[in-house]
Scaffold this active site. Structure first.
Site, PDB file in Angstrom:
ATOM      1  N   GLY A 134       0.800  -1.220   0.000  1.00  0.00           N
ATOM      2  CA  GLY A 134       0.000   0.000   0.000  1.00  0.00           C
ATOM      3  C   GLY A 134       0.828   1.263   0.000  1.00  0.00           C
ATOM      4  O   GLY A 134       2.028   1.239  -0.267  1.00  0.00           O
ATOM      5  N   LEU A 163       0.530   3.666  -2.190  1.00  0.00           N
ATOM      6  CA  LEU A 163       1.011   3.492  -3.560  1.00  0.00           C
ATOM      7  C   LEU A 163       1.597   4.773  -4.147  1.00  0.00           C
ATOM      8  O   LEU A 163       1.122   5.866  -3.877  1.00  0.00           O
ATOM      9  CB  LEU A 163      -0.160   3.006  -4.428  1.00  0.00           C
ATOM     10  CG  LEU A 163      -0.853   1.742  -3.911  1.00  0.00           C
ATOM     11  CD1 LEU A 163      -2.052   1.393  -4.789  1.00  0.00           C
ATOM     12  CD2 LEU A 163       0.118   0.569  -3.847  1.00  0.00           C
ATOM     13  N   HIS A 164       2.622   4.591  -4.953  1.00  0.00           N
ATOM     14  CA  HIS A 164       3.248   5.716  -5.661  1.00  0.00           C
ATOM     15  C   HIS A 164       3.460   5.320  -7.116  1.00  0.00           C
ATOM     16  O   HIS A 164       3.089   4.199  -7.517  1.00  0.00           O
ATOM     17  CB  HIS A 164       4.561   6.113  -4.977  1.00  0.00           C
ATOM     18  CG  HIS A 164       5.482   4.954  -4.739  1.00  0.00           C
ATOM     19  ND1 HIS A 164       6.089   4.267  -5.766  1.00  0.00           N
ATOM     20  CD2 HIS A 164       5.877   4.328  -3.602  1.00  0.00           C
ATOM     21  CE1 HIS A 164       6.839   3.303  -5.275  1.00  0.00           C
ATOM     22  NE2 HIS A 164       6.712   3.304  -3.948  1.00  0.00           N
ATOM     23  N   HIS A 178       4.667   1.792  -7.978  1.00  0.00           N
ATOM     24  CA  HIS A 178       3.648   0.732  -7.981  1.00  0.00           C
ATOM     25  C   HIS A 178       2.790   0.822  -9.245  1.00  0.00           C
ATOM     26  O   HIS A 178       2.474  -0.191  -9.866  1.00  0.00           O
ATOM     27  CB  HIS A 178       2.713   0.873  -6.772  1.00  0.00           C
ATOM     28  CG  HIS A 178       3.384   0.693  -5.445  1.00  0.00           C
ATOM     29  ND1 HIS A 178       3.530   1.718  -4.550  1.00  0.00           N
ATOM     30  CD2 HIS A 178       3.917  -0.409  -4.862  1.00  0.00           C
ATOM     31  CE1 HIS A 178       4.130   1.268  -3.461  1.00  0.00           C
ATOM     32  NE2 HIS A 178       4.394  -0.013  -3.622  1.00  0.00           N
ATOM     33  N   GLN A 223       7.488  -9.701   7.847  1.00  0.00           N
ATOM     34  CA  GLN A 223       8.737  -9.295   7.194  1.00  0.00           C
ATOM     35  C   GLN A 223       9.398  -8.089   7.860  1.00  0.00           C
ATOM     36  O   GLN A 223      10.413  -7.595   7.383  1.00  0.00           O
ATOM     37  CB  GLN A 223       8.503  -9.030   5.707  1.00  0.00           C
ATOM     38  CG  GLN A 223       7.729  -7.765   5.377  1.00  0.00           C
ATOM     39  CD  GLN A 223       7.412  -7.679   3.890  1.00  0.00           C
ATOM     40  OE1 GLN A 223       6.598  -8.411   3.362  1.00  0.00           O
ATOM     41  NE2 GLN A 223       8.109  -6.791   3.188  1.00  0.00           N
ATOM     42  N   GLY A 257       9.356  -4.516  -8.301  1.00  0.00           N
ATOM     43  CA  GLY A 257      10.292  -3.448  -8.669  1.00  0.00           C
ATOM     44  C   GLY A 257      11.730  -3.868  -8.388  1.00  0.00           C
ATOM     45  O   GLY A 257      12.013  -4.522  -7.383  1.00  0.00           O
ATOM     46  N   GLN A 280      15.216  -8.738  -3.127  1.00  0.00           N
ATOM     47  CA  GLN A 280      13.872  -9.315  -2.980  1.00  0.00           C
ATOM     48  C   GLN A 280      13.425  -9.978  -4.289  1.00  0.00           C
ATOM     49  O   GLN A 280      12.882 -11.088  -4.292  1.00  0.00           O
ATOM     50  CB  GLN A 280      12.874  -8.224  -2.581  1.00  0.00           C
ATOM     51  CG  GLN A 280      11.419  -8.649  -2.708  1.00  0.00           C
ATOM     52  CD  GLN A 280      10.454  -7.651  -2.125  1.00  0.00           C
ATOM     53  OE1 GLN A 280      10.279  -7.612  -0.917  1.00  0.00           O
ATOM     54  NE2 GLN A 280       9.811  -6.841  -2.966  1.00  0.00           N
ATOM     55  N   SER A 304       9.651   5.379  -3.160  1.00  0.00           N
ATOM     56  CA  SER A 304       9.427   4.442  -2.064  1.00  0.00           C
ATOM     57  C   SER A 304       8.347   5.019  -1.163  1.00  0.00           C
ATOM     58  O   SER A 304       8.275   6.243  -0.987  1.00  0.00           O
ATOM     59  CB  SER A 304      10.725   4.279  -1.263  1.00  0.00           C
ATOM     60  OG  SER A 304      10.438   3.683  -0.013  1.00  0.00           O
TER      61      SER A 304
END
Ligand code: PAF
Length: 285
Positions: free
Chosen positions: A28, A30-31, A34, A58, A145, A151, A183
């Protein structure tokens, strides 16, 4: 746009969906980064599912979890504007029901350094939640991304190892005008800290420039390159570098020397006024 909160409903919705499914897992807030993943998914899949779940397993630092920014209403507005088909918003009790035994997942060879070293347990939590999402949504493709380069590799490796029939797609980092990687955490930076954060991409780009300037040499020492970038970042007094490493782009093993015609990845994590930011880029000698 259909908004779904339970695993059972999500399975039902996917069962009655025709055509290929793209999944964009998010936490969530979001930018544009995303949204670029969502657009990639829409280009190559007939249906796009976006999940919004701030995954507690995490976060190795409880205060990081508590301070993680949330704005569900704004997120849903932008997803509706993007024409997303399905949004999956489970709560923690739905994803991790009380009383269940804990399952642990790990890929030690890919997580011994970089964020894996500095955030113990972080990737175990990422692998757990992403494998659950793959299982629930059954996507044909899933989009991540490359800002989170480690990741991406860890998830792709897990999907192959566990035979998930999903194509894990890495998408280029989207940056602000001054180069700062987008981010959700950038929202926590003060105006002054935001200026200091812009030194991060500048430092990584300077490493490539240094390599360009040294063309013709047989090899370049990685420690020396890392120190150049480290110093640029910490010239911003609000910045504290956690790590700066040059690694093999596939195995993530640390490199000591770059020989001619070698491609590698430089990756860093920086606490900028206490906010942990990461970035990386491909470099070539
Ligand atoms: O990159 C993220 O936002 C998260 O780690 C992910 C992949 C959504 C898993 O919770």
């Amino acid at each position: 746009m259909q908004t779904i909160q339970t695993i059972a409903e999500m399975r039902k919705a996917i069962g009655s969906t025709e055509g290929t499914v793209g999944l964009v897992p998010t936490m969530g807030f979001l930018h544009e980064g995303h949204l670029s993943l969502i657009r990639k998914s829409q280009e190559s899949c007939q249906r796009t599912v976006v999940s919004i779940f701030v995954n507690p397993t995490q976060f190795n630092d409880p205060s990081d979890y508590e301070n993680y920014p949330v704005d569900l209403k704004k997120d849903l507005d932008s997803l509706a504007k993007e024409g997303v088909d399905l949004v999956f918003i489970p709560n923690p009790a739905e994803m991790y029901p009380k009383g269940r035994l804990k399952v642990q997942m790990a890929i030690p060879e890919l997580t011994a350094n970089l964020c894996g070293l500095h955030r113990p347990g972080h990737f175990d939590g990422v692998l757990l939640v992403v494998s659950k999402l793959f299982n629930i949504v059954q996507p044909d493709q899933a989009f991540f991304g490359l800002k989170d380069y480690q990741q991406f590799l860890v998830i792709r490796t897990m999907a192959r190892a566990l035979d998930f029939p999903v194509d894990v797609v890495g998408c280029d980092t989207v940056r602000e005008a001054d180069g700062l990687a987008m981010s959700s955490r950038n929202a926590r930076l003060s105006e002054k800290a935001r200026e200091h954060a812009a030194l991060i991409p500048r430092a990584l780009n300077l490493v490539q420039k240094t390599l360009d300037d040294r063309k013709g040499r047989y090899s370049v020492n990685c420690q020396e390159l890392c120190e150049i970038a480290w110093d640029v970042i910490e010239s911003g007094t609000m910045n504290k570098v956690e790590y700066m490493e040059i690694v093999d782009p596939d195995s993530l093993q640390k490199l000591d020397e770059l020989q001619q015609d070698r491609t590698a990845r430089i990756a860093t994590a920086v606490f900028c006024d206490g906010v942990r930011l990461i970035d990386n880029r491909a470099i070539h000698f």
